[in-house]
Scaffold this motif. Structure first.
Motif, PDB file in Angstrom:
ATOM      1  N   ASN A 128       1.011  -1.075   0.084  1.00 53.28           N
ATOM      2  CA  ASN A 128       0.028  -0.114  -0.178  1.00 53.28           C
ATOM      3  C   ASN A 128       0.821   1.174  -0.049  1.00 53.28           C
ATOM      4  O   ASN A 128       0.343   2.368   0.231  1.00 53.28           O
ATOM      5  CB  ASN A 128      -0.911  -0.080   1.299  1.00 53.28           C
ATOM      6  CG  ASN A 128      -2.344  -1.109   1.090  1.00 53.28           C
ATOM      7  OD1 ASN A 128      -2.775  -1.065  -0.221  1.00 53.28           O
ATOM      8  ND2 ASN A 128      -2.072  -1.694   2.236  1.00 53.28           N
ATOM      9  N   TYR A 129       1.990   1.134  -0.440  1.00 50.54           N
ATOM     10  CA  TYR A 129       3.003   2.294  -0.385  1.00 50.54           C
ATOM     11  C   TYR A 129       3.306   2.521  -1.832  1.00 50.54           C
ATOM     12  O   TYR A 129       3.583   1.468  -2.856  1.00 50.54           O
ATOM     13  CB  TYR A 129       4.357   2.158   0.357  1.00 50.54           C
ATOM     14  CG  TYR A 129       3.881   2.159   1.836  1.00 50.54           C
ATOM     15  CD1 TYR A 129       3.984   3.257   2.423  1.00 50.54           C
ATOM     16  CD2 TYR A 129       3.757   1.006   2.455  1.00 50.54           C
ATOM     17  CE1 TYR A 129       3.853   3.458   3.939  1.00 50.54           C
ATOM     18  CE2 TYR A 129       3.355   1.084   3.842  1.00 50.54           C
ATOM     19  CZ  TYR A 129       3.425   2.207   4.464  1.00 50.54           C
ATOM     20  OH  TYR A 129       3.212   2.337   5.901  1.00 50.54           O
ATOM     21  N   PRO A 130       3.404   3.698  -2.421  1.00 54.28           N
ATOM     22  CA  PRO A 130       3.835   4.066  -3.807  1.00 54.28           C
ATOM     23  C   PRO A 130       5.124   3.746  -4.215  1.00 54.28           C
ATOM     24  O   PRO A 130       5.967   3.729  -3.457  1.00 54.28           O
ATOM     25  CB  PRO A 130       3.365   5.617  -3.995  1.00 54.28           C
ATOM     26  CG  PRO A 130       3.706   6.113  -2.713  1.00 54.28           C
ATOM     27  CD  PRO A 130       3.285   4.960  -1.591  1.00 54.28           C
ATOM     28  N   THR A 131       5.357   3.365  -5.520  1.00 51.59           N
ATOM     29  CA  THR A 131       6.660   3.232  -6.206  1.00 51.59           C
ATOM     30  C   THR A 131       6.664   4.669  -6.991  1.00 51.59           C
ATOM     31  O   THR A 131       6.499   4.797  -8.010  1.00 51.59           O
ATOM     32  CB  THR A 131       6.556   2.294  -6.949  1.00 51.59           C
ATOM     33  OG1 THR A 131       5.554   2.011  -7.907  1.00 51.59           O
ATOM     34  CG2 THR A 131       6.978   0.890  -6.287  1.00 51.59           C
ATOM     35  N   LEU A 132       7.664   5.619  -6.458  1.00 46.84           N
ATOM     36  CA  LEU A 132       7.511   6.767  -6.938  1.00 46.84           C
ATOM     37  C   LEU A 132       8.855   7.067  -7.801  1.00 46.84           C
ATOM     38  O   LEU A 132       8.818   8.068  -8.737  1.00 46.84           O
ATOM     39  CB  LEU A 132       8.078   7.921  -5.768  1.00 46.84           C
ATOM     40  CG  LEU A 132       6.664   7.869  -4.849  1.00 46.84           C
ATOM     41  CD1 LEU A 132       7.097   8.975  -3.656  1.00 46.84           C
ATOM     42  CD2 LEU A 132       5.247   8.215  -5.142  1.00 46.84           C
ATOM     43  N   SER A 133       9.803   6.150  -7.691  1.00 43.23           N
ATOM     44  CA  SER A 133      10.908   6.196  -8.618  1.00 43.23           C
ATOM     45  C   SER A 133      11.553   4.782  -9.112  1.00 43.23           C
ATOM     46  O   SER A 133      11.184   3.773  -8.568  1.00 43.23           O
ATOM     47  CB  SER A 133      12.217   6.997  -8.028  1.00 43.23           C
ATOM     48  OG  SER A 133      12.697   6.171  -7.049  1.00 43.23           O
ATOM     49  N   TYR A 134      12.342   4.738 -10.291  1.00 41.27           N
ATOM     50  CA  TYR A 134      12.744   3.523 -10.637  1.00 41.27           C
ATOM     51  C   TYR A 134      13.643   2.806  -9.729  1.00 41.27           C
ATOM     52  O   TYR A 134      13.634   1.710  -9.600  1.00 41.27           O
ATOM     53  CB  TYR A 134      13.496   3.598 -11.955  1.00 41.27           C
ATOM     54  CG  TYR A 134      13.910   2.525 -12.552  1.00 41.27           C
ATOM     55  CD1 TYR A 134      13.000   1.373 -12.748  1.00 41.27           C
ATOM     56  CD2 TYR A 134      15.075   2.156 -12.910  1.00 41.27           C
ATOM     57  CE1 TYR A 134      13.277   0.221 -13.399  1.00 41.27           C
ATOM     58  CE2 TYR A 134      15.778   0.783 -13.132  1.00 41.27           C
ATOM     59  CZ  TYR A 134      14.747  -0.192 -13.604  1.00 41.27           C
ATOM     60  OH  TYR A 134      15.163  -1.440 -14.057  1.00 41.27           O
TER      61      TYR A 134
END
Length: 320
Positions: free
Chosen positions: A119-125
């Protein structure tokens, strides 16, 4: 006319079950088991299966944006592995007498959960590498002991899953190692990603033992082999030297080696955050479930076609 007493037979079945657990042998699907044991297994295995399926989303979001064909292929293969893990686990759960469709319905209705980490975002590669290193690393600590769990189908499924998770963890570390050998911007991207995922990774093991409602009974039944706090400590001890070799700083000012304990001391996660995420108030809870429901609805025609084909095939076989 005499009747067979129920109580002695029930006691004999319970004694046989207890003896199997005490000898660290396996309970198999056709064996008698207490209702509580069955319910515990359904809850744990289903949550594990749901986590693998939901866990495809954060990284799948980066397949089309990976920087090279090689990186796209690696990430695609990993996401496919996660789908396979979900299928193994749903199959193991079905041996307990519950239909896969019912398990999916319980997930979509909110009656069953999945791992809070997704439930946490993947903001970068860089998050692709950090998930492989930290999240899959935590999963390995948690899941390797499950290869020895007391329920046979679950333990056997975990053997292949753990081998593949180990590969995922190494793949994630290799990606971060490559980025740390790159530009200042890439190194900063890795550090920022580690800063975001460190504490949620520690929370993956669940609440402290004193506040975990299921741990004591699960360990007594041999479903779990280690407590939440034991696994969390193992993960920290494993990860600290890896972070040093990688060249990143773990965002915990309390983190230090304790020679007397022969373990690392570390800070306390924000358990109120874990509670909020479990209750559906995490950064991506709504997004993850909306995506899962949409995928389920979009795939309805496939399930209907497969059911119709199976029925027609069975009818033809019967006609012969």
């Amino acid at each position: 006319m005499s009747t067979t007493p129920v109580e002695p037979a029930e006691a004999a079945r319970q004694a046989a079950f207890d003896a199997t657990i005490a000898h660290h042998d396996r309970i198999e699907p056709r064996d008698w088991m207490p209702d509580g044991y069955r319910k515990t297994l359904i809850r744990q295995i289903a949550q594990h299966a749901h986590s693998e399926i939901i866990g495809m989303q954060p990284e799948g979001n980066w397949i089309g944006r990976a920087p090279s064909l090689r990186r796209k292929a690696i990430l695609l293969a990993k996401v496919q592995d996660e789908a396979g893990h979900g299928l193994y686990l749903y199959s193991a759960c079905e041996t307990l007498g519950i239909a896969r469709s019912e398990l999916v319905d319980m997930l979509l209705s909110g009656r069953q959960k999945y791992s809070s980490i997704f439930n946490y975002p993947t903001l970068s590669y860089a998050d692709v590498g950090t998930i492989g290193w930290l999240v899959d690393g935590a999963a390995i600590c948690n899941q390797v002991p499950l290869c020895r769990t007391s329920y046979g189908p679950y333990g056997r499924a975990m053997i292949r899953i753990c081998k593949e998770e180990s590969f995922h963890q190494r793949q994630g570390y290799e990606l971060l190692r490559t980025m740390m050998d790159g530009t200042d911007a890439q190194r900063a991207m890795v550090q920022e990603s580690v800063d975001r995922f460190w504490w949620p990774s520690l929370m993956m093991f669940g609440p402290p033992d004193a506040e975990s409602p299921n741990t004591e009974q699960s360990m007594a039944w041999g479903v779990k082999r280690n407590s939440n706090d034991e696994l969390r400590q193992k993960f920290v001890d494993m990860t600290v030297p890896q972070a040093q070799a990688l060249g990143v700083t773990l965002p915990d000012p309390a983190l230090r080696w304790n020679a007397e304990r022969d373990h690392h001391d570390f800070g306390e996660p924000d358990w109120s955050e874990l509670t909020a995420v479990i209750r559906g108030n995490g950064p991506c809870n709504t997004e993850r479930m909306a995506h899962r429901r949409a995928a389920h609805e979009d795939g309805a025609w496939v399930r209907e076609a497969a059911t119709a084909f199976a029925a027609r095939s069975a009818a033809k076989a019967g006609a012969r």
